[in-house]
Design an enzyme around this catalytic site. Structure first.
Site, PDB file in Angstrom:
ATOM      1  N   GLY A   9       0.819  -1.213   0.000  1.00  0.00           N
ATOM      2  CA  GLY A   9       0.000   0.000   0.000  1.00  0.00           C
ATOM      3  C   GLY A   9       0.845   1.252   0.000  1.00  0.00           C
ATOM      4  O   GLY A   9       0.614   2.188   0.774  1.00  0.00           O
ATOM      5  N   THR A  11       1.191   3.404  -2.520  1.00  0.00           N
ATOM      6  CA  THR A  11       0.788   4.411  -3.504  1.00  0.00           C
ATOM      7  C   THR A  11       0.200   5.658  -2.855  1.00  0.00           C
ATOM      8  O   THR A  11      -0.126   6.616  -3.558  1.00  0.00           O
ATOM      9  CB  THR A  11      -0.256   3.828  -4.480  1.00  0.00           C
ATOM     10  N   GLY A  13      -0.533   7.890   1.259  1.00  0.00           N
ATOM     11  CA  GLY A  13      -0.583   7.978   2.708  1.00  0.00           C
ATOM     12  C   GLY A  13       0.624   7.444   3.466  1.00  0.00           C
ATOM     13  O   GLY A  13       1.786   7.761   3.175  1.00  0.00           O
ATOM     14  N   ARG A  34      -2.177  -1.208  -6.112  1.00  0.00           N
ATOM     15  CA  ARG A  34      -2.934  -1.476  -7.346  1.00  0.00           C
ATOM     16  C   ARG A  34      -2.732  -0.396  -8.392  1.00  0.00           C
ATOM     17  O   ARG A  34      -2.844  -0.654  -9.569  1.00  0.00           O
ATOM     18  CB  ARG A  34      -4.433  -1.585  -7.021  1.00  0.00           C
ATOM     19  N   ARG A  35      -2.469   0.839  -7.992  1.00  0.00           N
ATOM     20  CA  ARG A  35      -2.392   1.943  -8.968  1.00  0.00           C
ATOM     21  C   ARG A  35      -0.974   2.024  -9.529  1.00  0.00           C
ATOM     22  O   ARG A  35      -0.077   2.616  -8.925  1.00  0.00           O
ATOM     23  CB  ARG A  35      -2.831   3.249  -8.303  1.00  0.00           C
ATOM     24  N   ASN A  86       0.906  -2.614   5.456  1.00  0.00           N
ATOM     25  CA  ASN A  86       0.211  -1.327   5.574  1.00  0.00           C
ATOM     26  C   ASN A  86      -1.070  -1.265   4.741  1.00  0.00           C
ATOM     27  O   ASN A  86      -2.014  -0.582   5.122  1.00  0.00           O
ATOM     28  CB  ASN A  86       1.192  -0.224   5.144  1.00  0.00           C
ATOM     29  N   TYR A 152     -14.863  -2.463  10.255  1.00  0.00           N
ATOM     30  CA  TYR A 152     -13.480  -1.958  10.198  1.00  0.00           C
ATOM     31  C   TYR A 152     -12.778  -2.244  11.534  1.00  0.00           C
ATOM     32  O   TYR A 152     -11.646  -2.742  11.551  1.00  0.00           O
ATOM     33  CB  TYR A 152     -13.463  -0.456   9.887  1.00  0.00           C
ATOM     34  N   GLU A 188      -5.585   9.555   2.389  1.00  0.00           N
ATOM     35  CA  GLU A 188      -6.772   9.317   1.545  1.00  0.00           C
ATOM     36  C   GLU A 188      -7.769   8.400   2.262  1.00  0.00           C
ATOM     37  O   GLU A 188      -8.801   8.037   1.708  1.00  0.00           O
ATOM     38  CB  GLU A 188      -6.345   8.708   0.205  1.00  0.00           C
TER      39      GLU A 188
HETATM   40  P1  NDP Z   1      -4.570   5.534   2.162  1.00  0.00           P
HETATM   41  O1  NDP Z   1      -5.941   5.338   1.602  1.00  0.00           O
HETATM   42  O2  NDP Z   1      -3.924   6.845   1.924  1.00  0.00           O
HETATM   43  O3  NDP Z   1      -3.603   4.361   1.652  1.00  0.00           O
HETATM   44  C1  NDP Z   1      -4.035   3.032   1.599  1.00  0.00           C
HETATM   45  C2  NDP Z   1      -3.074   2.201   0.774  1.00  0.00           C
HETATM   46  O4  NDP Z   1      -3.530   0.833   0.778  1.00  0.00           O
HETATM   47  C3  NDP Z   1      -2.988   2.647  -0.667  1.00  0.00           C
HETATM   48  O5  NDP Z   1      -1.649   2.672  -1.083  1.00  0.00           O
HETATM   49  C4  NDP Z   1      -3.754   1.565  -1.427  1.00  0.00           C
HETATM   50  O6  NDP Z   1      -3.165   1.356  -2.714  1.00  0.00           O
HETATM   51  C5  NDP Z   1      -3.502   0.328  -0.542  1.00  0.00           C
HETATM   52  N1  NDP Z   1      -4.543  -0.662  -0.777  1.00  0.00           N
HETATM   53  C6  NDP Z   1      -5.857  -0.606  -0.432  1.00  0.00           C
HETATM   54  N2  NDP Z   1      -6.514  -1.677  -0.897  1.00  0.00           N
HETATM   55  C7  NDP Z   1      -5.587  -2.460  -1.542  1.00  0.00           C
HETATM   56  C8  NDP Z   1      -5.648  -3.686  -2.248  1.00  0.00           C
HETATM   57  N3  NDP Z   1      -6.802  -4.367  -2.380  1.00  0.00           N
HETATM   58  N4  NDP Z   1      -4.514  -4.189  -2.782  1.00  0.00           N
HETATM   59  C9  NDP Z   1      -3.348  -3.513  -2.649  1.00  0.00           C
HETATM   60  N5  NDP Z   1      -3.224  -2.341  -2.009  1.00  0.00           N
HETATM   61  C10 NDP Z   1      -4.337  -1.817  -1.459  1.00  0.00           C
HETATM   62  O7  NDP Z   1      -4.717   5.241   3.727  1.00  0.00           O
HETATM   63  P2  NDP Z   1      -3.646   5.252   4.932  1.00  0.00           P
HETATM   64  O8  NDP Z   1      -2.294   5.525   4.461  1.00  0.00           O
HETATM   65  O9  NDP Z   1      -4.221   6.117   5.992  1.00  0.00           O
HETATM   66  O10 NDP Z   1      -3.802   3.748   5.453  1.00  0.00           O
HETATM   67  C11 NDP Z   1      -2.724   2.840   5.566  1.00  0.00           C
HETATM   68  C12 NDP Z   1      -3.018   1.849   6.676  1.00  0.00           C
HETATM   69  O11 NDP Z   1      -3.072   2.539   7.923  1.00  0.00           O
HETATM   70  C13 NDP Z   1      -4.350   1.123   6.545  1.00  0.00           C
HETATM   71  O12 NDP Z   1      -4.170  -0.239   6.922  1.00  0.00           O
HETATM   72  C14 NDP Z   1      -5.243   1.824   7.552  1.00  0.00           C
HETATM   73  O13 NDP Z   1      -6.285   0.988   8.036  1.00  0.00           O
HETATM   74  C15 NDP Z   1      -4.233   2.156   8.635  1.00  0.00           C
HETATM   75  N6  NDP Z   1      -4.616   3.233   9.534  1.00  0.00           N
HETATM   76  C16 NDP Z   1      -4.970   4.467   9.032  1.00  0.00           C
HETATM   77  C17 NDP Z   1      -5.354   5.470   9.899  1.00  0.00           C
HETATM   78  C18 NDP Z   1      -5.840   6.798   9.412  1.00  0.00           C
HETATM   79  O14 NDP Z   1      -6.507   7.522  10.177  1.00  0.00           O
HETATM   80  N7  NDP Z   1      -5.540   7.214   8.187  1.00  0.00           N
HETATM   81  C19 NDP Z   1      -5.323   5.275  11.340  1.00  0.00           C
HETATM   82  C20 NDP Z   1      -4.961   3.937  11.753  1.00  0.00           C
HETATM   83  C21 NDP Z   1      -4.588   2.984  10.873  1.00  0.00           C
HETATM   84  P3  NDP Z   1      -3.977   1.153  -4.085  1.00  0.00           P
HETATM   85  O15 NDP Z   1      -5.306   1.827  -3.930  1.00  0.00           O
HETATM   86  O16 NDP Z   1      -3.103   1.771  -5.122  1.00  0.00           O
HETATM   87  O17 NDP Z   1      -4.062  -0.322  -4.231  1.00  0.00           O
HETATM   88  C1  8X3 Z   2      -8.260   4.732  11.415  1.00  0.00           C
HETATM   89  C2  8X3 Z   2      -8.519   5.480  12.663  1.00  0.00           C
HETATM   90  O1  8X3 Z   2     -10.330   6.314  14.236  1.00  0.00           O
HETATM   91  O2  8X3 Z   2     -10.846   6.312  11.861  1.00  0.00           O
HETATM   92  O3  8X3 Z   2      -7.897   3.415  11.692  1.00  0.00           O
HETATM   93  O4  8X3 Z   2     -10.756   4.259  13.090  1.00  0.00           O
HETATM   94  S1  8X3 Z   2     -10.192   5.582  12.971  1.00  0.00           S
END
Ligand code: NDP
Ligand code: 8X3
Length: 251
Positions: A9, A11, A13, A34-35, A86, A152, A188
């Site tokens: 992941g 691409t 965040g 994926r992107r 991630n 989730y 995102e």
């Molecule tokens: P983003 O949406 O910015 O990034 C998510 C990444 O996951 C992208 O690069 C996306 O790539 C990849 N991804 C999603 N689905 C798939 C798939 N089916 N196959 C391959 N890659 C996939 O979110 P974040 O950076 O915030 O999230 C990263 C992680 O952190 C997640 O696990 C999220 O649950 C966790 N998290 C986030 C928090 C927040 O508040 N943002 C807080 C706590 C945890 P692509 O679409 O190109 O495949």
């Molecule tokens: C992402 C944080 O608070 O939106 O895992 O669940 S929250």
């Protein structure tokens, strides 16, 4: 020879910031997502930092694609020292009785099954080296629950449990497992959760200062650069304005 870090992941965040910071720290980097256009762009940015980079394009929900991508690694790329699990997402905020089944499947298939597929493929490579570090992106949603968070939260509770379980299984193989549990991070994530509704996503963080992807990347880099005898097991990292899943100081 540089150590190899694989970041799923990458691409967007947290994954993208972690890939860039790990490159700056001297790791050779495998990035996945994926992107493909974004992967290629990030690969160029990483290359400019003077390390080697390998973009792998697959949907982490496709077990065969995950397995083949790892099986096809050659040379030093097989010596994965760090796996950052991630890739993940939240989709929807419906209460359980109104839940959208497709949203549930996407979260379960990505956050739990995808994480398992890639860990299953990479762990034997680490075991062969009797060394490695797995970093799992869980969440405060893996410690607590909140209205509309249901599935989730369940997937992130599963990640939290898997971190503990992996640590036990990996113990005799000298492999560290770190669970990272962030609160609100502006990436995102909320755009995906609200299915492209950017205003709804912006409102999530309105009136408070959330964490950034770089804050989490800094934390991951700290964890993966500790001496061999030190493992950070579980890190909860919150914005100062957020006490827990439900109490946020919005001005
Ligand atoms: P983003 O949406 O910015 O990034 C998510 C990444 O996951 C992208 O690069 C996306 O790539 C990849 N991804 C999603 N689905 C798939 C798939 N089916 N196959 C391959 N890659 C996939 O979110 P974040 O950076 O915030 O999230 C990263 C992680 O952190 C997640 O696990 C999220 O649950 C966790 N998290 C986030 C928090 C927040 O508040 N943002 C807080 C706590 C945890 P692509 O679409 O190109 O495949
Ligand atoms: C992402 C944080 O608070 O939106 O895992 O669940 S929250």
């Amino acid at each position: 020879m540089n150590k190899v870090a694989l970041i799923t992941g990458a691409t967007s965040g947290i994954g993208k910031a972690t890939a860039l910071k790990a490159a700056e720290a001297g790791f050779n980097i495998i990035i996945t997502g994926r992107r493909s256009d974004r992967l290629e762009q990030l690969a160029r940015e990483i290359q400019e930092k003077g390390v080697e980079v390998l973009p792998l394009h697959f949907d982490i929900r496709q077990q065969t694609a995950v397995q083949q991508a790892i099986e096809n690694l050659t040379g030093n790329w097989r010596n994965i020292a760090v796996l950052v699990n991630n890739a993940g997402l939240a989709v929807g905020v419906s209460p359980i009785q109104e839940g959208v089944l497709d949203d549930w499947e996407r979260m379960i298939d990505t956050n739990i099954k995808g994480l398992l597929y890639i860990t299953r493929a990479v762990a034997p490579l680490m075991i062969a080296n009797n060394a490695g570090h797995i970093v799992n992106l869980a969440s405060i949603a893996g410690k607590e629950v909140y209205p509309g968070g249901n599935v989730y939260c369940a997937t992130k509770h599963a990640v939290d449990a898997l971190s503990k379980a992996m640590r036990t299984d990996m113990l005799k193989h000298n492999i560290k497992v770190t669970n990272i549990a962030p609160g609100m991070v502006e990436t995102e994530f909320s755009i995906v959760r609200y299915k492209g509704d950017e205003e709804a996503a912006r409102n999530v963080y309105k009136g408070m200062t959330p964490l950034t992807n770089e804050d989490i990347a800094d934390t991951i880099l700290f964890a993966i650069t500790r001496p061999p005898h030190v493992c950070l097991n579980d890190i909860v990292i919150m914005p100062t304005a957020q006490a827990n899943s439900r109490d946020v100081n919005k001005i």
